[in-house]
Design a protein around this motif. Structure first.
Motif, short mmCIF file in Angstrom:
data_model
loop_
_atom_site.label_atom_id
_atom_site.label_comp_id
_atom_site.label_asym_id
_atom_site.label_seq_id
_atom_site.Cartn_x
_atom_site.Cartn_y
_atom_site.Cartn_z
N GLY A 87 19.69 53.79 -41.55
CA GLY A 87 18.76 53.29 -40.55
C GLY A 87 17.32 53.29 -41.01
N LEU A 88 17.08 53.60 -42.30
CA LEU A 88 15.71 53.53 -42.81
C LEU A 88 15.24 52.08 -42.81
CD1 LEU A 88 15.70 56.00 -45.84
CD2 LEU A 88 14.43 56.24 -43.71
N GLU A 89 16.21 51.17 -42.94
CA GLU A 89 15.87 49.76 -42.89
C GLU A 89 16.91 49.05 -42.04
OE1 GLU A 89 14.60 46.92 -46.39
OE2 GLU A 89 14.38 49.03 -46.89
N LYS A 90 16.45 48.02 -41.29
CA LYS A 90 17.37 47.27 -40.45
C LYS A 90 17.87 46.06 -41.22
CE LYS A 90 16.77 47.91 -35.55
NZ LYS A 90 15.63 48.47 -34.90
N PRO A 91 19.17 45.76 -41.15
CA PRO A 91 19.64 44.51 -41.76
C PRO A 91 19.11 43.32 -40.98
CG PRO A 91 21.43 45.62 -40.59
CD PRO A 91 20.26 46.55 -40.55
N ASP A 92 19.01 42.15 -41.66
CA ASP A 92 18.58 40.94 -40.96
C ASP A 92 19.60 40.57 -39.89
OD1 ASP A 92 16.49 40.96 -42.68
OD2 ASP A 92 17.36 39.50 -44.07
N SER A 93 20.89 40.78 -40.23
CA SER A 93 21.94 40.58 -39.22
C SER A 93 23.11 41.48 -39.59
CB SER A 93 22.37 39.11 -39.18
OG SER A 93 22.99 38.78 -40.39
N GLY A 94 24.00 41.70 -38.62
CA GLY A 94 25.14 42.57 -38.86
C GLY A 94 24.93 43.93 -38.20
N ALA A 95 25.95 44.78 -38.31
CA ALA A 95 25.90 46.06 -37.62
C ALA A 95 26.32 47.20 -38.55
CB ALA A 95 26.83 46.03 -36.41
N VAL A 96 25.75 48.38 -38.31
CA VAL A 96 26.12 49.58 -39.05
C VAL A 96 26.53 50.63 -38.03
CG1 VAL A 96 25.32 51.40 -40.59
CG2 VAL A 96 24.45 49.08 -40.87
N TYR A 97 27.82 50.93 -37.97
CA TYR A 97 28.29 51.93 -37.00
C TYR A 97 28.33 53.30 -37.64
CZ TYR A 97 29.57 47.98 -34.16
OH TYR A 97 29.52 46.82 -33.42
N PHE A 98 27.58 54.23 -37.05
CA PHE A 98 27.60 55.61 -37.51
C PHE A 98 28.22 56.43 -36.41
CE2 PHE A 98 25.83 59.84 -37.89
CZ PHE A 98 25.88 60.09 -39.25
N ASP A 99 29.37 57.02 -36.68
CA ASP A 99 30.06 57.79 -35.63
C ASP A 99 30.28 56.95 -34.37
OD1 ASP A 99 31.13 60.20 -36.07
OD2 ASP A 99 29.39 61.39 -35.47
N GLY A 100 30.52 55.67 -34.56
CA GLY A 100 30.82 54.82 -33.41
C GLY A 100 29.63 54.13 -32.76
N ASP B 249 26.10 51.81 -33.06
CA ASP B 249 25.45 50.86 -33.94
C ASP B 249 23.99 51.28 -34.17
OD1 ASP B 249 24.46 48.78 -35.32
OD2 ASP B 249 25.00 47.22 -33.88
N LEU B 250 23.70 51.72 -35.40
CA LEU B 250 22.35 52.20 -35.71
C LEU B 250 21.30 51.12 -35.51
CD1 LEU B 250 22.75 54.28 -39.01
CD2 LEU B 250 22.59 55.13 -36.67
N THR B 251 21.68 49.85 -35.73
CA THR B 251 20.68 48.78 -35.70
C THR B 251 20.17 48.53 -34.29
OG1 THR B 251 22.37 47.10 -35.43
CG2 THR B 251 21.71 47.61 -37.68
N THR B 252 20.86 49.05 -33.27
CA THR B 252 20.42 48.80 -31.89
C THR B 252 19.67 49.99 -31.29
OG1 THR B 252 22.47 49.66 -30.98
CG2 THR B 252 22.41 47.31 -31.46
N LEU B 253 19.60 51.09 -32.03
CA LEU B 253 19.02 52.30 -31.46
C LEU B 253 17.50 52.26 -31.45
CD1 LEU B 253 21.23 55.13 -33.03
CD2 LEU B 253 21.48 53.95 -30.84
N ASN B 254 16.88 52.88 -30.43
CA ASN B 254 15.43 53.06 -30.48
C ASN B 254 15.13 54.29 -31.35
OD1 ASN B 254 15.85 55.37 -28.98
ND2 ASN B 254 15.27 54.42 -27.05
N LYS B 255 13.85 54.53 -31.55
CA LYS B 255 13.46 55.57 -32.50
C LYS B 255 14.01 56.95 -32.10
CE LYS B 255 9.05 56.22 -34.73
NZ LYS B 255 7.74 55.60 -34.68
N THR B 256 13.92 57.28 -30.84
CA THR B 256 14.36 58.61 -30.40
C THR B 256 15.86 58.80 -30.68
OG1 THR B 256 12.90 58.12 -28.55
CG2 THR B 256 14.06 60.22 -28.50
#
Ligand code: ATP
Ligand code: MG
Lengths: 257, 261
Positions: free
Chosen positions: B49-62, B64-71
């Motif tokens: 999650g240090l960088e967001k992909p231009d498109s696609g999803a990264v599921y960590f423990d179920g 999607d990191l790309t949709t999370l806010n900072k907190t």
């Protein structure tokens, strides 16, 4: 040909505007984040020590000699009109309105500004910012906010200290060395210095506090991630900060008077 | 544990991640292999999650990191540890404080317990006694081990390693490799290792992913990769300069370029 020149000009202007925008967001978010938990009082104290306490000596020496020089210069100019008694007024006004805030800010830039850029640049090239991110710590809030807040706190205080020492320096030369009447030096000074002068000085020093920490932090943050990049950024930060101080000083002066 | 779905990341005209799909199994050591510039670090930055992909999803423990806010992202990060290529130790803190840093920031643990935890972690990486030294007083291999001690001080579920052995002598390489395996076996930590060191890779890997200029060209267990009949994979693991993987990146013909440019 003309078209190409126009295109290049347009592109570089856009670039500059973009950098200005980015640095503006950088400043605002660093201040904004400082208002949220956890408040890192310890980090703030560290930065105040670095920017403020460690600048005391250099500010003291600068202020003392500035005051003394104005004391001599002022004495010889004023005595041509037989107005030596106004020496205190001249020293106090020139220091409180201009020399105090500006010289103090320039000295802090040289001492602390360049060090801030270097420190942040080194953190950048050694991946310490992503390392903080990975430890769930916001680098902006942890590293930058305390510096900016410390700048806002320290510069007015250092400037007040500069003003006192500078006026003292003028007193030493004028009263003790050249024999200006002591009552006149202090009495006329007290009646001539208005609240507006002091308010203006504080406003200037506050602005310079923001300028110094903002520009030097941002230059480190935006530095190219190589050793040359960081050393270039350090030099540039000092130059850009110093020029900005003089320009902003002019703008503020023209607004205040 | 981590599932990557169709991520794309471009830097200008370079495609560093080209529609990648892969999966990192819980409790396994997965090594991401690839030449310089093949997009290994870029993939790792997106996994964390240090960088967001231009498109696609990264599921960590179920999730999607790309949709999370900072907190929320920072919450997820507390389950991750990372060893950076250059160790990324804080140069203004001594070794003890470097390792204690996450504990001090995120917990209210008392000083004497912090001391016990730091001592234990230093013992694991074989560096007890260096507490009071500054990072600049350590060798590169020692710094990596301190970095590893810091990465695991919060007992993460996943540890990411960016080139943990590059630039190290064979013994240090062995030590780090063994540490990665020990952590994986004893604490069941999922490990994701970026590397271009093929030899040590086969020693530690359960699974291997091979990247080539933004594409995954092979993916499978260590055995499957070793026995692969794919010519590109063979060329890569044998380190042959000639083969289907061109050494040059450009498509331009060499002769054309020197003669007609
Ligand atoms: N921040 C960035 N800005 C622009 N281009 C980038 C950036 N990061 C990576 N790239 C480009 O993306 C491609 C992949 O880079 P990456 O760092 O992921 O490679 P790598 O496999 O880690 O290589 P190495 O083994 O040399 O570390 C490279 O062509 C690189 O130039
Ligand atoms: Mg890399």
């Amino acid at each position: 040909m003309e078209f190409q020149i126009a295109a290049t000009l347009g592109r570089s202007t856009l670039n500059r505007v973009q950098i200005l925008g980015r640095s503006g967001i950088f400043l605002l978010s660093s201040i904004y984040l400082a208002f949220f938990r956890p408040f890192r009082i310890y980090r703030l104290i560290k930065e105040i020590e670095f920017i403020g306490s460690k600048s005391f000596l250099i500010v003291f020496v600068t202020a003392l000699f500035t005051g003394m020089v104005i004391g001599i210069q002022g004495y010889y100019s004023l005595s041509q009109f037989g107005a030596e008694a106004a020496l205190g007024v001249m020293v106090a006004l020139s220091i409180i309105r201009e020399l105090g805030p500006v010289l103090c800010a320039l000295m802090v830039t040289g001492r602390a500004g360049s060090a801030i850029t270097a420190e942040i640049g080194i953190m950048k090239i050694t991946d310490q910012f992503p390392a903080l991110e990975m430890m769930a710590i916001d680098p902006m809030k942890y590293v930058i906010s305390p510096k900016v807040i410390a700048g806002i706190i320290c510069l007015p205080l250092l400037t007040a200290f500069f003003d006192l020492v500078g006026i003292g320096g003028g007193y030493l030369v004028g009263v003790k060395l050249l024999g200006v009447n002591e009552g006149a030096y202090i009495g006329k000074m007290i009646t001539a210095v208005t609240f507006t002068d002091i308010y203006g000085g504080i406003l200037k020093s506050l602005s310079f506090g923001v300028l110094i920490t903002w520009i030097s932090s941002f230059m480190g943050f935006a530095a190219e991630a190589t050793t040359e990049g960081v050393s270039k950024a350090t030099t540039n930060a000092v130059v850009i900060t110093s020029l900005s101080i003089l320009i902003v000083d002019y703008i503020l002066t023209s607004l205040l008077l | 544990m981590i599932k990557v779905e169709n991520i794309v990341k471009r830097y200008g005209r370079v495609t560093a991640s080209n529609h990648l799909n892969c999966h990192f199994e819980r409790g396994k050591v997965t090594v991401i292999l690839g030449g310089s510039g093949s997009g290994k670090s870029t993939l790792l930055r997106q996994l964390t999650g240090l960088e967001k992909p231009d498109s696609g999803a990264v599921y960590f423990d179920g999730v999607d990191l790309t949709t999370l806010n900072k907190t929320k992202l920072y919450e997820a990060r507390k389950k991750m540890g990372m060893l950076f290529q250059g160790s990324a130790l804080f140069n203004y803190l001594n070794i003890f404080e470097n390792i204690a840093f996450p504990l001090r920031e995120h917990t209210q643990i008392a000083d004497n317990i912090i001391k016990t935890i730091v001592t234990m972690k230093l013992e694991m990486v074989g560096l007890r006694g260096t507490e009071d030294l500054m990072p600049s007083q350590l060798s590169g291999g020692m710094m990596k081990r301190v970095g590893l001690a810091r990465a695991m001080v919060m007992d993460p579920k996943v540890i990411f390693y960016d080139e943990p052995t590059s630039g190290l002598d064979p013994i240090s390489t062995g030590v780090i490799g063994k540490l990665i395996m020990d952590l994986n076996k004893t604490l069941n930590i999922t490990s994701i290792v970026v590397s271009h060191d093929i030899e040590s890779c086969f020693k530690i890997a359960d699974n291997i992913i091979i990247l080539f200029y933004g594409d995954i060209i092979a993916m499978g267990t260590s055995e499957e990769i070793r026995n692969s009949s794919d010519l590109r994979v063979k060329q890569f693991i044998n380190g042959e300069p000639e083969g289907p993987i061109p050494f040059q990146r450009t498509d331009k013909n060499y002769l054309d370029e020197i003669l007609f440019d």
